[in-house]
Design an enzyme around this catalytic site. Structure first.
Site, short mmCIF file in Angstrom:
data_model
loop_
_atom_site.label_atom_id
_atom_site.label_comp_id
_atom_site.label_asym_id
_atom_site.label_seq_id
_atom_site.Cartn_x
_atom_site.Cartn_y
_atom_site.Cartn_z
N GLY A 178 0.83 -1.21 0.00
CA GLY A 178 0.00 0.00 0.00
C GLY A 178 0.86 1.25 0.00
N GLN A 179 0.20 2.41 0.02
CA GLN A 179 0.94 3.68 -0.02
C GLN A 179 1.92 3.80 1.14
OE1 GLN A 179 -1.08 7.43 -1.34
NE2 GLN A 179 -2.84 6.50 -0.35
N TYR B 29 -8.59 -2.15 4.84
CA TYR B 29 -9.59 -2.04 3.78
C TYR B 29 -9.87 -0.54 3.68
CZ TYR B 29 -13.93 -2.87 1.18
OH TYR B 29 -14.91 -2.89 0.22
N THR B 30 -9.39 0.09 2.58
CA THR B 30 -9.41 1.56 2.51
C THR B 30 -10.42 2.12 1.50
OG1 THR B 30 -7.57 1.47 0.95
CG2 THR B 30 -7.01 1.82 3.26
N THR C 21 -7.47 6.59 11.36
CA THR C 21 -7.97 7.60 10.43
C THR C 21 -8.79 8.70 11.11
OG1 THR C 21 -9.53 7.87 8.60
CG2 THR C 21 -9.88 5.99 9.99
N ASP C 22 -8.83 9.85 10.45
CA ASP C 22 -9.73 10.94 10.85
C ASP C 22 -11.20 10.53 10.76
OD1 ASP C 22 -8.97 10.80 8.05
OD2 ASP C 22 -10.27 12.53 7.71
N TYR D 103 -16.55 2.41 6.91
CA TYR D 103 -15.08 2.45 6.97
C TYR D 103 -14.62 3.01 8.32
CZ TYR D 103 -10.37 4.29 6.16
OH TYR D 103 -9.04 4.61 6.29
N LYS E 66 -12.66 1.00 11.28
CA LYS E 66 -11.33 1.43 11.73
C LYS E 66 -11.35 1.69 13.24
CE LYS E 66 -8.04 2.36 9.72
NZ LYS E 66 -6.83 1.54 9.42
N TRP F 262 -6.00 12.09 4.63
CA TRP F 262 -5.74 12.57 3.27
C TRP F 262 -4.34 12.14 2.77
CZ3 TRP F 262 -7.95 18.17 2.25
CH2 TRP F 262 -9.26 18.25 2.71
N1 LIG Z 1 -5.51 6.73 2.15
C1 LIG Z 1 -5.92 7.67 2.98
O1 LIG Z 1 -6.26 8.79 2.58
C2 LIG Z 1 -5.95 7.40 4.46
C3 LIG Z 1 -6.44 8.39 5.32
C4 LIG Z 1 -6.45 8.15 6.70
C5 LIG Z 1 -5.96 6.95 7.18
N2 LIG Z 1 -5.52 6.01 6.32
C6 LIG Z 1 -5.02 4.75 6.89
O2 LIG Z 1 -3.65 4.64 6.57
C7 LIG Z 1 -3.29 3.26 6.45
C8 LIG Z 1 -2.54 3.04 5.16
O3 LIG Z 1 -3.38 3.45 4.10
P1 LIG Z 1 -2.87 3.50 2.60
O4 LIG Z 1 -3.32 4.80 2.04
O5 LIG Z 1 -1.45 3.08 2.53
O6 LIG Z 1 -3.81 2.37 2.00
P2 LIG Z 1 -3.65 1.49 0.69
O7 LIG Z 1 -2.69 2.13 -0.25
O8 LIG Z 1 -5.03 1.17 0.24
O9 LIG Z 1 -2.93 0.20 1.26
C9 LIG Z 1 -3.60 -0.69 2.11
C10 LIG Z 1 -2.98 -2.03 1.89
O10 LIG Z 1 -3.64 -2.95 2.74
C11 LIG Z 1 -3.66 -4.17 2.07
N3 LIG Z 1 -4.73 -5.04 2.56
C12 LIG Z 1 -6.06 -4.96 2.34
N4 LIG Z 1 -6.68 -5.99 2.95
C13 LIG Z 1 -5.72 -6.73 3.54
C14 LIG Z 1 -5.71 -7.92 4.30
N5 LIG Z 1 -6.85 -8.58 4.58
N6 LIG Z 1 -4.53 -8.39 4.76
C15 LIG Z 1 -3.36 -7.76 4.48
N7 LIG Z 1 -3.30 -6.64 3.75
C16 LIG Z 1 -4.47 -6.13 3.29
C17 LIG Z 1 -3.88 -3.83 0.62
O11 LIG Z 1 -3.34 -4.85 -0.15
P3 LIG Z 1 -4.00 -5.26 -1.54
O12 LIG Z 1 -3.94 -4.04 -2.38
O13 LIG Z 1 -3.13 -6.36 -1.98
O14 LIG Z 1 -5.40 -5.66 -1.23
C18 LIG Z 1 -3.13 -2.54 0.46
O15 LIG Z 1 -1.86 -2.75 -0.12
C19 LIG Z 1 -4.59 2.49 6.58
O16 LIG Z 1 -4.72 2.04 7.90
C20 LIG Z 1 -5.67 3.52 6.31
O17 LIG Z 1 -6.87 3.19 6.95
C21 LIG Z 1 -5.48 6.20 4.97
#
Ligand SMILES: NC(=O)c1ccc[n+]([C@@H]2O[C@H](COP(=O)([O-])OP(=O)(O)OC[C@H]3O[C@@H](n4cnc5c(N)ncnc54)[C@H](OP(=O)(O)O)[C@@H]3O)[C@@H](O)[C@H]2O)c1
Length: 291
Positions: A10-11, A60-61, A100-101, A124, A128, A149
């Site tokens: 993921g990111q 799960y995002t 998350t926010d 979501y 979380k 974000w």
């Molecule tokens: N993106 C945002 O704007 C945002 C904002 C606030 C908080 N966050 C939090 O920040 C964290 C990182 O987010 P991110 O932006 O890096 O998200 P992301 O790019 O969507 O990455 C999440 C990763 O989790 C993996 N994943 C999903 N289901 C899984 C499972 N059952 N077991 C193991 N891995 C699994 C996905 O793998 P696959 O792709 O292979 O499914 C994906 O690579 C998360 O906790 C998210 O809730 C994100």
């Protein structure tokens, strides 16, 4: 120190692997190698690798999809975190977790502090929050880092979407009545590694919930304007599109978006000397990487 990183593709997971400091033996696994929702698989991986720290970047995002796919969202965001927490506690190791926010209702006017009441409005955010509760209940040494974000060069995010739309269209509407803090995935990874180094060096941290996001706060509309300005300057875009300011009501989505997502990050600064990054500078680094 051996560190298990989940959601490594993921990111944030990607940046955690890229920015791992010297002296850390990192084992980063994507969802195919380790499904955190699978308790037996979590126990097996943890038993084999014997980590001294787990950093959970898996989640799960898909905020909108979660509304119609709630079972899966809960299985990953709550039950998956519980699986990691239980496995970590068995080994007596800490878990660093990203939240998350969206755990907040988004109707405040002041930056949210860690002690403010939660009140997620969608699946979501609720799932979380479920993960936060599970981690705190099952793993005595935990860090919960709430962010917002998130953007980076790797993965899908608002910056990438704006760049694509900016190339395709001469004009677009972007929501101007939601306020938040853009946060680079790299800055989150740096904050987590700073905590990991402090834990390694001192054997302890001030455990608990922290907010960490970029500064200054802005609207999506302001974020988009800055993306286009910098992208044009760097030659990533031939021309800057017209960006109309629209209201949330003009852009309906299955999950409601918080109008106010601004996080007060002073607790992390005071407890662990980790300062917020200026998202405009972080954006510049990401755009240069994309260029
Ligand atoms: N993106 C945002 O704007 C945002 C904002 C606030 C908080 N966050 C939090 O920040 C964290 C990182 O987010 P991110 O932006 O890096 O998200 P992301 O790019 O969507 O990455 C999440 C990763 O989790 C993996 N994943 C999903 N289901 C899984 C499972 N059952 N077991 C193991 N891995 C699994 C996905 O793998 P696959 O792709 O292979 O499914 C994906 O690579 C998360 O906790 C998210 O809730 C994100």
């Amino acid at each position: 120190m051996r560190v298990l990183i989940t959601g490594a593709r993921g990111q944030v997971g990607h940046e955690l692997l890229r920015l791992a400091p010297e002296g850390f033996q990192v084992h980063g696994l994507g969802s195919t190698a380790l499904d955190i929702g699978n308790a037996a698989q979590v126990a097996k991986v943890v038993a084999e690798f014997q980590p001294q720290l787990i950093i959970n970047a898996a989640a799960y995002t898909a905020v909108d999809k979660a509304e119609s796919d709630a079972e899966r969202a809960w299985a990953v965001n709550r039950d998956g975190v519980a699986n990691l927490a239980i496995a970590a506690e068995r080994l007596g190791i800490p878990v660093f977790h990203i939240s998350t926010d969206y755990v907040f209702a988004g109707d405040a006017r002041e930056p949210y502090r860690e002690s403010d009441p939660v009140g997620p409005t969608g699946v979501y955010g609720a799932s979380k929050l479920g993960g936060e509760v599970m981690l705190a209940a099952n793993c005595s040494r935990n860090i919960i880092l709430r962010t917002s974000w998130v953007f980076g060069a790797h993965g899908n995010n608002f910056v990438k979407t704006m760049l694509r739309l900016g190339r395709e269209r001469e004009e677009l509407g972007v929501v101007a009545d939601q306020h938040g803090c853009p946060t680079s995935a790299a800055s989150i990874a740096r904050a987590l590694w700073t905590l990991a180094v402090q834990y390694r060096d001192h054997g302890a941290l001030q455990w608990g919930v922290y907010h960490y996001a970029g500064t200054p706060a802005c609207t999506w509309h302001e974020f988009a304007l800055e993306i286009f300005r910098q992208a044009h300057e760097l030659g990533l875009l031939e021309r800057v599109p017209v960006v109309r300011a629209i209201a949330t009501t003009d852009y309906p989505t299955p999950a409601t978006r918080p109008a106010w997502s601004v996080l007060d990050c002073s607790k992390l600064h005071e407890a662990h000397d980790i300062a917020q990054a200026d998202w405009r500078e972080e954006l510049g680094l990401v755009l240069r990487e994309l260029a």
